[in-house]
Design a protein around this motif. Structure first.
Motif, PDB file in Angstrom:
ATOM      1  N   ARG A  47       7.504   8.908  -0.848  1.00  0.00           N
ATOM      2  CA  ARG A  47       6.181   8.443  -0.422  1.00  0.00           C
ATOM      3  C   ARG A  47       6.350   7.223   0.463  1.00  0.00           C
ATOM      4  NH1 ARG A  47       3.553   5.542  -5.810  1.00  0.00           N
ATOM      5  NH2 ARG A  47       5.167   3.924  -6.074  1.00  0.00           N
ATOM      6  N   THR A  48       5.310   6.925   1.248  1.00  0.00           N
ATOM      7  CA  THR A  48       5.358   5.754   2.122  1.00  0.00           C
ATOM      8  C   THR A  48       4.933   4.509   1.345  1.00  0.00           C
ATOM      9  OG1 THR A  48       3.091   6.127   2.863  1.00  0.00           O
ATOM     10  CG2 THR A  48       4.845   7.104   4.177  1.00  0.00           C
ATOM     11  N   VAL A  49       5.584   3.426   1.621  1.00  0.00           N
ATOM     12  CA  VAL A  49       5.238   2.121   1.034  1.00  0.00           C
ATOM     13  C   VAL A  49       5.187   1.117   2.171  1.00  0.00           C
ATOM     14  CG1 VAL A  49       5.901   0.291  -0.556  1.00  0.00           C
ATOM     15  CG2 VAL A  49       6.325   2.679  -1.168  1.00  0.00           C
ATOM     16  N   GLN A  50       3.997   0.517   2.399  1.00  0.00           N
ATOM     17  CA  GLN A  50       3.810  -0.409   3.506  1.00  0.00           C
ATOM     18  C   GLN A  50       3.215  -1.727   3.003  1.00  0.00           C
ATOM     19  OE1 GLN A  50       1.308   2.444   5.816  1.00  0.00           O
ATOM     20  NE2 GLN A  50       2.613   1.780   7.522  1.00  0.00           N
ATOM     21  N   CYS A  51       3.581  -2.814   3.702  1.00  0.00           N
ATOM     22  CA  CYS A  51       2.960  -4.135   3.452  1.00  0.00           C
ATOM     23  C   CYS A  51       1.898  -4.336   4.518  1.00  0.00           C
ATOM     24  CB  CYS A  51       4.014  -5.234   3.514  1.00  0.00           C
ATOM     25  SG  CYS A  51       3.329  -6.902   3.280  1.00  0.00           S
ATOM     26  N   LEU A  52       0.640  -4.385   4.083  1.00  0.00           N
ATOM     27  CA  LEU A  52      -0.471  -4.487   5.024  1.00  0.00           C
ATOM     28  C   LEU A  52      -1.320  -5.718   4.728  1.00  0.00           C
ATOM     29  CD1 LEU A  52      -1.678  -0.766   5.112  1.00  0.00           C
ATOM     30  CD2 LEU A  52      -0.073  -1.908   6.674  1.00  0.00           C
ATOM     31  N   SER A  53      -1.843  -6.332   5.793  1.00  0.00           N
ATOM     32  CA  SER A  53      -2.797  -7.435   5.637  1.00  0.00           C
ATOM     33  C   SER A  53      -4.169  -6.872   5.312  1.00  0.00           C
ATOM     34  CB  SER A  53      -2.870  -8.259   6.934  1.00  0.00           C
ATOM     35  OG  SER A  53      -3.448  -7.486   7.978  1.00  0.00           O
ATOM     36  N   VAL A 107       0.864  -1.181   0.000  1.00  0.00           N
ATOM     37  CA  VAL A 107       0.000   0.000   0.000  1.00  0.00           C
ATOM     38  C   VAL A 107       0.903   1.234   0.000  1.00  0.00           C
ATOM     39  CG1 VAL A 107      -1.779   1.285   1.222  1.00  0.00           C
ATOM     40  CG2 VAL A 107      -1.816  -1.226   1.237  1.00  0.00           C
ATOM     41  N   THR A 108       0.671   2.111  -0.951  1.00  0.00           N
ATOM     42  CA  THR A 108       1.504   3.313  -1.088  1.00  0.00           C
ATOM     43  C   THR A 108       0.742   4.559  -0.675  1.00  0.00           C
ATOM     44  OG1 THR A 108       0.815   3.594  -3.392  1.00  0.00           O
ATOM     45  CG2 THR A 108       2.800   2.305  -3.006  1.00  0.00           C
ATOM     46  N   GLY A 109       1.501   5.525  -0.122  1.00  0.00           N
ATOM     47  CA  GLY A 109       0.913   6.816   0.195  1.00  0.00           C
ATOM     48  C   GLY A 109       1.092   7.796  -0.953  1.00  0.00           C
ATOM     49  N   ASP A 110       0.668   9.010  -0.737  1.00  0.00           N
ATOM     50  CA  ASP A 110       0.804  10.042  -1.774  1.00  0.00           C
ATOM     51  C   ASP A 110       2.265  10.521  -1.852  1.00  0.00           C
ATOM     52  OD1 ASP A 110      -1.917   9.893  -2.252  1.00  0.00           O
ATOM     53  OD2 ASP A 110      -2.390  11.469  -0.776  1.00  0.00           O
ATOM     54  N   TRP A 111       2.632  10.947  -3.023  1.00  0.00           N
ATOM     55  CA  TRP A 111       3.972  11.501  -3.195  1.00  0.00           C
ATOM     56  C   TRP A 111       4.094  12.811  -2.425  1.00  0.00           C
ATOM     57  CZ3 TRP A 111       7.832   8.721  -4.835  1.00  0.00           C
ATOM     58  CH2 TRP A 111       7.623   7.686  -5.752  1.00  0.00           C
ATOM     59  N   ALA A 171       0.253  -4.350   9.859  1.00  0.00           N
ATOM     60  CA  ALA A 171       1.546  -4.466   9.181  1.00  0.00           C
ATOM     61  C   ALA A 171       1.912  -5.936   9.014  1.00  0.00           C
ATOM     62  CB  ALA A 171       2.613  -3.737   9.981  1.00  0.00           C
ATOM     63  N   SER A 172       2.461  -6.261   7.868  1.00  0.00           N
ATOM     64  CA  SER A 172       2.818  -7.636   7.556  1.00  0.00           C
ATOM     65  C   SER A 172       4.167  -7.662   6.862  1.00  0.00           C
ATOM     66  CB  SER A 172       1.749  -8.274   6.668  1.00  0.00           C
ATOM     67  OG  SER A 172       2.144  -9.556   6.239  1.00  0.00           O
ATOM     68  N   SER A 173       4.814  -8.812   6.926  1.00  0.00           N
ATOM     69  CA  SER A 173       6.101  -8.992   6.239  1.00  0.00           C
ATOM     70  C   SER A 173       5.998 -10.031   5.140  1.00  0.00           C
ATOM     71  CB  SER A 173       7.163  -9.427   7.259  1.00  0.00           C
ATOM     72  OG  SER A 173       6.783 -10.652   7.887  1.00  0.00           O
ATOM     73  N   ASP A 174       4.767 -10.340   4.716  1.00  0.00           N
ATOM     74  CA  ASP A 174       4.545 -11.411   3.744  1.00  0.00           C
ATOM     75  C   ASP A 174       4.331 -10.911   2.328  1.00  0.00           C
ATOM     76  OD1 ASP A 174       4.738 -13.274   5.780  1.00  0.00           O
ATOM     77  OD2 ASP A 174       2.576 -13.233   6.220  1.00  0.00           O
ATOM     78  N   CYS A 175       4.565  -9.629   2.061  1.00  0.00           N
ATOM     79  CA  CYS A 175       4.411  -9.128   0.695  1.00  0.00           C
ATOM     80  C   CYS A 175       5.661  -9.479  -0.123  1.00  0.00           C
ATOM     81  CB  CYS A 175       4.214  -7.615   0.703  1.00  0.00           C
ATOM     82  SG  CYS A 175       2.674  -7.082   1.494  1.00  0.00           S
ATOM     83  N   PRO A 176       5.523  -9.897  -1.357  1.00  0.00           N
ATOM     84  CA  PRO A 176       6.696 -10.196  -2.198  1.00  0.00           C
ATOM     85  C   PRO A 176       7.525  -8.927  -2.422  1.00  0.00           C
ATOM     86  CG  PRO A 176       4.676 -11.097  -3.140  1.00  0.00           C
ATOM     87  CD  PRO A 176       4.255 -10.192  -2.042  1.00  0.00           C
ATOM     88  N   GLU A 177       8.807  -9.008  -2.119  1.00  0.00           N
ATOM     89  CA  GLU A 177       9.681  -7.840  -2.254  1.00  0.00           C
ATOM     90  C   GLU A 177       9.832  -7.420  -3.708  1.00  0.00           C
ATOM     91  OE1 GLU A 177      11.623  -4.756  -0.572  1.00  0.00           O
ATOM     92  OE2 GLU A 177      10.638  -6.424   0.496  1.00  0.00           O
ATOM     93  N   ILE A 178       9.712  -8.387  -4.595  1.00  0.00           N
ATOM     94  CA  ILE A 178       9.874  -8.064  -6.004  1.00  0.00           C
ATOM     95  C   ILE A 178       8.768  -7.150  -6.502  1.00  0.00           C
ATOM     96  CG2 ILE A 178       8.569 -10.061  -6.822  1.00  0.00           C
ATOM     97  CD1 ILE A 178      10.620 -10.322  -9.085  1.00  0.00           C
ATOM     98  N   ASN A 179       7.632  -7.159  -5.825  1.00  0.00           N
ATOM     99  CA  ASN A 179       6.502  -6.329  -6.237  1.00  0.00           C
ATOM    100  C   ASN A 179       6.444  -5.000  -5.480  1.00  0.00           C
ATOM    101  OD1 ASN A 179       5.659  -8.359  -7.976  1.00  0.00           O
ATOM    102  ND2 ASN A 179       4.315  -9.314  -6.414  1.00  0.00           N
ATOM    103  N   ARG A 180       7.458  -4.706  -4.665  1.00  0.00           N
ATOM    104  CA  ARG A 180       7.424  -3.496  -3.855  1.00  0.00           C
ATOM    105  C   ARG A 180       7.508  -2.261  -4.752  1.00  0.00           C
ATOM    106  NH1 ARG A 180       9.253  -2.179   1.647  1.00  0.00           N
ATOM    107  NH2 ARG A 180       9.689   0.082   1.702  1.00  0.00           N
ATOM    108  N   PRO A 181       6.576  -1.344  -4.622  1.00  0.00           N
ATOM    109  CA  PRO A 181       6.630  -0.113  -5.417  1.00  0.00           C
ATOM    110  C   PRO A 181       7.766   0.784  -4.912  1.00  0.00           C
ATOM    111  CG  PRO A 181       4.410  -0.539  -4.574  1.00  0.00           C
ATOM    112  CD  PRO A 181       5.340  -1.444  -3.844  1.00  0.00           C
ATOM    113  N   PRO A 182       8.287   1.668  -5.766  1.00  0.00           N
ATOM    114  CA  PRO A 182       9.364   2.587  -5.328  1.00  0.00           C
ATOM    115  C   PRO A 182       8.822   3.604  -4.324  1.00  0.00           C
ATOM    116  CG  PRO A 182       8.636   3.158  -7.536  1.00  0.00           C
ATOM    117  CD  PRO A 182       7.961   1.864  -7.197  1.00  0.00           C
ATOM    118  N   SER A 183       9.668   3.928  -3.387  1.00  0.00           N
ATOM    119  CA  SER A 183       9.295   4.927  -2.383  1.00  0.00           C
ATOM    120  C   SER A 183       9.897   6.296  -2.686  1.00  0.00           C
ATOM    121  CB  SER A 183       9.752   4.453  -0.998  1.00  0.00           C
ATOM    122  OG  SER A 183      11.164   4.275  -0.983  1.00  0.00           O
TER     123      SER A 183
END
Length: 310
Positions: free
Chosen positions: A234-240, A216-220, A245-257
């Motif tokens: 911007r903020t980038v968080q992995c959320l259930s 989940v990304t925040g606004d720029w 907060a979760s640590s199970d999101c694939p890192e390869i899909n992480r959007p740029p912050s």
């Protein structure tokens, strides 16, 4: 033949006395000569029939005391036939047939039980007909009555189940269980109801597999440069799915912050009366001087103080 203290003589049929035979001390006659029969009517009504029957019974009796003796003391040839005649020829009156009580409708708090009550009339040894209730003249027996009027003990009463929580994956449903009177008008402490029979207040449930955690990304944010190229964050968080907060999101899909940005520069030269200073948000002014970018208008404006004199 002399049998008892006297001899047998007929009571219906009169037989002349012959001379006594030799060798006997009393007047005795042969069995055939002294036999007599006494006919009497004996009622024997057939049950459950319109008409009964009386049968005539023929017996052998002593003449002196009228007592019944065995038939072999009478002449069998003189025995009259056993006759019969009808009796009670009028129809049998109707009567009530009353069946057994059926089981009570309730075990406590007052129920009702019923039984069959019919007006019937017998028309034969094994045949009968059913009449209207008015056909029986006696008082009609009751067909139903109250039963088991004692109060029922307190009982458990359950309310509806709640929704399954959480909304997906394994969870639980809950409900309220109360100890109530049998008429549901009173609520008692739970100790007055049997703990062994208490219904469950929670059960497992599942509404299907939960969606996986996601980035989940925040606004720029604002561009770091007021003029020209800069950076924005911007903020980038992995959320259930519940927002945790979760640590199970694939890192390869992480959007740029962070990304580059560019602000429009003002082309108006800096007035000599204006203070020459570096823009606070710019942290690379020493590099601008080192790599000789001060000749460029943008960097000279952003790093005015650093580039002054160069």
């Amino acid at each position: 033949m002399c049998v008892f203290h006297g001899c047998l003589f007929p009571t219906i049929y009169s037989i002349p006395n012959p001379p006594p035979s030799s060798g006997h001390q009393c007047n005795s006659l042969p069995l055939a000569g002294r036999a007599g029969q006494l006919a009497s009517f004996k009622a024997n009504t057939l049950a459950a029939a319109w008409t009964g029957v009386q049968r005539q019974e023929v017996v052998c009796k002593r003449l002196d005391d009228n007592s019944i003796v065995q038939n072999n003391y009478c002449d069998p040839d003189s025995k009259p036939p056993e006759n019969q005649r009808t009796c009670n020829t009028e129809p049998c009156p109707p009567e009530w047939f009353i069946g057994d009580w059926l089981e009570c409708s309730k075990t406590c708090d007052g129920g009702m039980r019923t039984r069959a009550v019919l007006c019937i009339r017998k028309i034969g040894p094994s045949e009968e007909e059913t009449l209207d209730y008015s056909g029986c003249l006696t008082h009609r027996p009751i067909e139903k009555e109250p039963c088991n009027n004692q109060s029922c003990p307190p009982q458990w009463v359950t309310l509806d189940w709640s929704e399954c929580t959480p909304k997906c994956g394994p969870g639980f449903k809950h409900r309220i269980v109360l100890c109530k009177s049998s008429d549901l008008s009173k609520t008692f402490p739970a100790t007055q109801c049997s703990e062994e029979s208490k219904p469950p207040v929670r059960i497992r449930c599942s509404l299907g597999r939960c969606p996986p955690p996601r980035w989940v990304t925040g606004d720029w944010g604002q561009c770091s440069a007021q003029c020209g190229l800069g950076q924005q964050m911007r903020t980038v968080q992995c959320l259930s799915y519940t927002g945790q907060a979760s640590s199970d999101c694939p890192e390869i899909n992480r959007p740029p912050s962070m990304q580059q940005c560019e602000s429009k520069c003002d082309s108006t030269p800096i007035s000599s009366t204006e203070e020459c200073k570096d823009v606070n948000k710019v942290a690379y002014c020493p590099l601008v001087l080192k790599f000789k970018f001060c000749s460029r208008a943008y960097f000279r404006q952003m790093c005015c103080k650093t580039c002054q004199g160069h």
